[in-house]
Design an enzyme around this catalytic site. Sequence first.
Site, PDB file in Angstrom:
ATOM      1  N   ASP A  92      17.195   0.216  -0.986  1.00 23.09           N
ATOM      2  CA  ASP A  92      16.943  -0.194   0.393  1.00 23.09           C
ATOM      3  C   ASP A  92      18.248  -0.367   1.154  1.00 23.09           C
ATOM      4  O   ASP A  92      19.295  -0.651   0.553  1.00 23.09           O
ATOM      5  CB  ASP A  92      16.173  -1.511   0.427  1.00 23.09           C
ATOM      6  CG  ASP A  92      14.710  -1.335   0.060  1.00 23.09           C
ATOM      7  OD1 ASP A  92      14.203  -0.204   0.205  1.00 23.09           O
ATOM      8  OD2 ASP A  92      14.076  -2.312  -0.368  1.00 23.09           O
ATOM      9  N   GLY A 145      11.872  -1.154  -4.841  1.00 25.03           N
ATOM     10  CA  GLY A 145      11.986  -1.701  -3.495  1.00 25.03           C
ATOM     11  C   GLY A 145      11.171  -2.961  -3.317  1.00 25.03           C
ATOM     12  O   GLY A 145      11.645  -3.960  -2.771  1.00 25.03           O
ATOM     13  N   ASP A 174      24.982  -9.844 -19.032  1.00 21.76           N
ATOM     14  CA  ASP A 174      26.348 -10.158 -19.472  1.00 21.76           C
ATOM     15  C   ASP A 174      27.167 -10.918 -18.439  1.00 21.76           C
ATOM     16  O   ASP A 174      28.345 -11.200 -18.660  1.00 21.76           O
ATOM     17  CB  ASP A 174      27.096  -8.888 -19.879  1.00 21.76           C
ATOM     18  CG  ASP A 174      27.313  -7.922 -18.710  1.00 21.76           C
ATOM     19  OD1 ASP A 174      26.760  -8.169 -17.607  1.00 21.76           O
ATOM     20  OD2 ASP A 174      28.023  -6.917 -18.901  1.00 21.76           O
ATOM     21  N   VAL A 233      10.099  -4.863  -5.763  1.00 21.75           N
ATOM     22  CA  VAL A 233      10.705  -5.858  -6.645  1.00 21.75           C
ATOM     23  C   VAL A 233      11.868  -6.542  -5.938  1.00 21.75           C
ATOM     24  O   VAL A 233      12.020  -7.766  -5.994  1.00 21.75           O
ATOM     25  CB  VAL A 233      11.183  -5.212  -7.959  1.00 21.75           C
ATOM     26  CG1 VAL A 233      12.016  -6.196  -8.773  1.00 21.75           C
ATOM     27  CG2 VAL A 233       9.992  -4.747  -8.786  1.00 21.75           C
ATOM     28  N   LEU A 281      28.220  -9.863 -15.584  1.00 18.65           N
ATOM     29  CA  LEU A 281      29.177  -8.992 -14.910  1.00 18.65           C
ATOM     30  C   LEU A 281      28.456  -7.856 -14.203  1.00 18.65           C
ATOM     31  O   LEU A 281      27.324  -7.507 -14.538  1.00 18.65           O
ATOM     32  CB  LEU A 281      30.179  -8.406 -15.915  1.00 18.65           C
ATOM     33  CG  LEU A 281      31.058  -9.398 -16.669  1.00 18.65           C
ATOM     34  CD1 LEU A 281      31.808  -8.684 -17.790  1.00 18.65           C
ATOM     35  CD2 LEU A 281      32.050 -10.080 -15.717  1.00 18.65           C
ATOM     36  N   PRO A 293       0.799  -1.224   0.000  1.00 15.95           N
ATOM     37  CA  PRO A 293       0.000   0.000   0.000  1.00 15.95           C
ATOM     38  C   PRO A 293       0.831   1.272   0.000  1.00 15.95           C
ATOM     39  O   PRO A 293       0.325   2.349  -0.316  1.00 15.95           O
ATOM     40  CB  PRO A 293      -0.834  -0.119   1.288  1.00 15.95           C
ATOM     41  CG  PRO A 293      -0.101  -1.104   2.134  1.00 15.95           C
ATOM     42  CD  PRO A 293       0.550  -2.058   1.189  1.00 15.95           C
ATOM     43  N   SER A 341       3.704   1.722  -1.843  1.00 13.77           N
ATOM     44  CA  SER A 341       4.458   1.907  -3.081  1.00 13.77           C
ATOM     45  C   SER A 341       3.941   3.113  -3.857  1.00 13.77           C
ATOM     46  O   SER A 341       2.762   3.199  -4.190  1.00 13.77           O
ATOM     47  CB  SER A 341       4.346   0.661  -3.970  1.00 13.77           C
ATOM     48  OG  SER A 341       5.102  -0.397  -3.454  1.00 13.77           O
TER      49      SER A 341
END
Length: 318
Positions: free
Chosen positions: A297, A75, A242, A77, A244, A15, A17
């Site tokens: 975060d 965040g 990639d 995600v 890296l 709620p 986000s």
Amino acid sequence: MSVHSIRTVALVTNPHSGHGRGLAAAAAAAARFAEGEVRVREIRGVSAAETVRLVRDSVHGSDRPDAVVCAGGDGLVCVTLQAIAGTGVPLGLLPGGTGNDLARELGIPDDDPVAAADIVLAGTVRTIDLGSVEATPDPENPHGWGAGRSMRFATIAGTGFDARVTLRANRMRRPKGSLRYSFAAVPELLGRLGVPYRIELSDDPGGSGGRVFETEAVMVAVGNTRTYGGGMLICPDAVVDDGLLDLTVVGAMSRIEMVRMLPALAAGKRIDHPAVGHHRASAITLTAAVPATADGDPAGRLPATFRSEPGALAVLVP
């Protein structure tokens, strides 16, 4: 890339986000999923730890969803991918946060939740890398998500000045959007800028061997993707698959030089400055007396080791 049939989704919401944008995106997407006869099971934990547990239970349960869809920003995600990385269950993105940098990197619209839901329904899956960070616990953020623990991240891990700005911005309620980072930068410019860093780079994911150097730096960013903070182009050459991590070192410079540089960074322009250096490695260890963040975060403090995790995340893309 491959195409999967999407008939059930676990919809992760928060709620907080984007000051409610995440919930609005979730509602619009849920209606679109219903039109496509896709069954939706909502997941809304009261904390990051509970959200991780609920998502993990979902993808490892008998009623495993065809996709986990995250309605929020980078965040949320970050919290979600702690549970689904390496499972093969693809992540769908409904951008509804402040930055939405992973969605932007993958070409997912951040202003049209119905179009984002259609990308989920189409079922096109791409495999991308993640980064991981294991940092030192931070007594100033002892309860922060990931602080002092190993955590995965999808976009950028910041250390030094940018981490301090991010932590300050996270505590601010106004202004909304990426402008909040610009306001948060002002008081941080008044403090000490450059600090001594020890930087170890290795092409071995285990971190052995490689190059070591020491430098005075304002901030050091470790990128799996190119941008953070709503489009700030801090790791302009990063490639998300990639194997890296890209390292951007902003060396010691005056406050006036920083003030001149920050607007260009905020505008998403490439920074060309003699004090800015770029490197690439599979494993990176940073040592300095500064905090660290990952996907916006708290991640703890340095010293910390960052590693690339090739192909760790399946994600639904256009």
